[in-house]
Write an enzyme that holds these catalytic residues in place. Structure first.
Site, PDB file in Angstrom:
ATOM      1  N   HIS A 117      46.795  42.728  44.641  1.00 42.29           N
ATOM      2  CA  HIS A 117      46.475  41.770  43.349  1.00 42.29           C
ATOM      3  C   HIS A 117      47.450  41.041  42.930  1.00 42.29           C
ATOM      4  O   HIS A 117      48.790  41.296  43.124  1.00 42.29           O
ATOM      5  CB  HIS A 117      45.844  42.568  42.329  1.00 42.29           C
ATOM      6  CG  HIS A 117      46.758  43.016  41.368  1.00 42.29           C
ATOM      7  ND1 HIS A 117      47.103  42.479  40.258  1.00 42.29           N
ATOM      8  CD2 HIS A 117      47.418  44.339  41.146  1.00 42.29           C
ATOM      9  CE1 HIS A 117      48.040  42.976  39.499  1.00 42.29           C
ATOM     10  NE2 HIS A 117      48.237  44.208  40.105  1.00 42.29           N
ATOM     11  N   CYS A 118      47.458  40.035  42.218  1.00 44.20           N
ATOM     12  CA  CYS A 118      48.407  39.078  41.585  1.00 44.20           C
ATOM     13  C   CYS A 118      47.743  38.685  40.312  1.00 44.20           C
ATOM     14  O   CYS A 118      47.264  39.535  39.630  1.00 44.20           O
ATOM     15  CB  CYS A 118      48.583  37.829  42.448  1.00 44.20           C
ATOM     16  SG  CYS A 118      47.231  36.930  42.664  1.00 44.20           S
ATOM     17  N   GLN A 119      47.990  37.553  39.766  1.00 46.37           N
ATOM     18  CA  GLN A 119      47.715  37.087  38.491  1.00 46.37           C
ATOM     19  C   GLN A 119      46.150  36.695  38.339  1.00 46.37           C
ATOM     20  O   GLN A 119      45.251  37.141  37.732  1.00 46.37           O
ATOM     21  CB  GLN A 119      48.805  36.153  37.922  1.00 46.37           C
ATOM     22  CG  GLN A 119      48.257  35.518  36.368  1.00 46.37           C
ATOM     23  CD  GLN A 119      48.390  36.569  35.581  1.00 46.37           C
ATOM     24  OE1 GLN A 119      49.607  37.627  35.699  1.00 46.37           O
ATOM     25  NE2 GLN A 119      47.690  36.615  34.336  1.00 46.37           N
TER      26      GLN A 119
END
Length: 155
Positions: A117-119
Site C-alpha cells: 500500500h501507499c498513500q
C-alpha cells in the site's frame, strides 16, 4: 480490431477526464487532468474491509511503499516500510538479508497475504507490477491506501 478498440477506449477515457476532487491514485492532490484506471474485478486489489479482517487475524504481510518521512508521520498498524525506490532491490535479497534489513520475514513467492500500500494507491499499483515481475504472482495491493485508512478509521 483489438488495436482499434484500444484506441477508441483511450479516446473515450480522455474525453471523460477525472471530474472534480482527487483522482483515485493521485499522489499530488487535486486532479490535473491525469486519469488513473484501477483494474476492475482484479483479484490483486484488497479492500479496506478485507485488510481490516487480515490485520485482525494477523494473517497479512503489509508493506508500505511510501517514503520514510511519510511513514513516520503515520502508518497502518504492522506495516513495514520499504519505499518504492528500494522495492525491487529489497525483493531480490536473500531471505536472511531481507529479515536483517527490514526486521520481518520475506514473503514467499506464492504467499496469498502479501499486501502493498501507499498513500492513495498509485505507487502501490506500480509496486505490485514490480513485485509480480519478480515472481510474486499472488501479491496484492490496498488501492485505498493510507489516505482511505485514516478516513475510514476516523468514522
Amino acid at each position: 480490431m483489438a488495436l482499434h478498440t484500444a484506441v477508441f477506449l483511450l479516446f473515450v477515457v480522455s474525453l471523460v477526464g477525472c471530474g472534480e476532487g482527487l483522482c483515485p491514485g493521485e499522489v499530488d492532490g487535486p486532479c490535473k487532468g491525469n486519469l488513473y484506471i484501477e483494474p476492475i474485478g482484479s483479484d490483486a486489489v484488497v479492500s479496506y474491509e478485507q485488510l481490516k479482517q487480515m490485520l485482525a487475524s494477523g494473517d497479512v504481510q503489509l508493506f508500505d511503499v511510501r517514503e520514510p518521512d511519510e511513514f513516520v508521520e503515520g502508518a497502518i498498524p504492522s506495516a513495514t516500510n520499504i519505499p518504492l525506490s528500494e522495492l525491487e532491490q529489497a525483493f531480490t535479497l536473500t531471505p536472511d538479508q531481507f529479515t536483517e534489513l527490514y526486521g520481518v520475514f520475506m514473503p514467499g513467492k506464492n504467499d496469498p497475504n502479501f499486501v502493498l500500500h501507499c498513500q492513495r494507491g498509485r505507487r502501490s499499483l506500480n509496486a505490485l507490477e514490480i513485485i509480480q515481475r519478480l515472481g510474486y504472482s499472488r501479491a496484492r495491493h490496498y488501492a485505498g491506501g493510507y489516505g482511505e485508512w485514516v478516513q475510514r478509521e476516523a468514522q
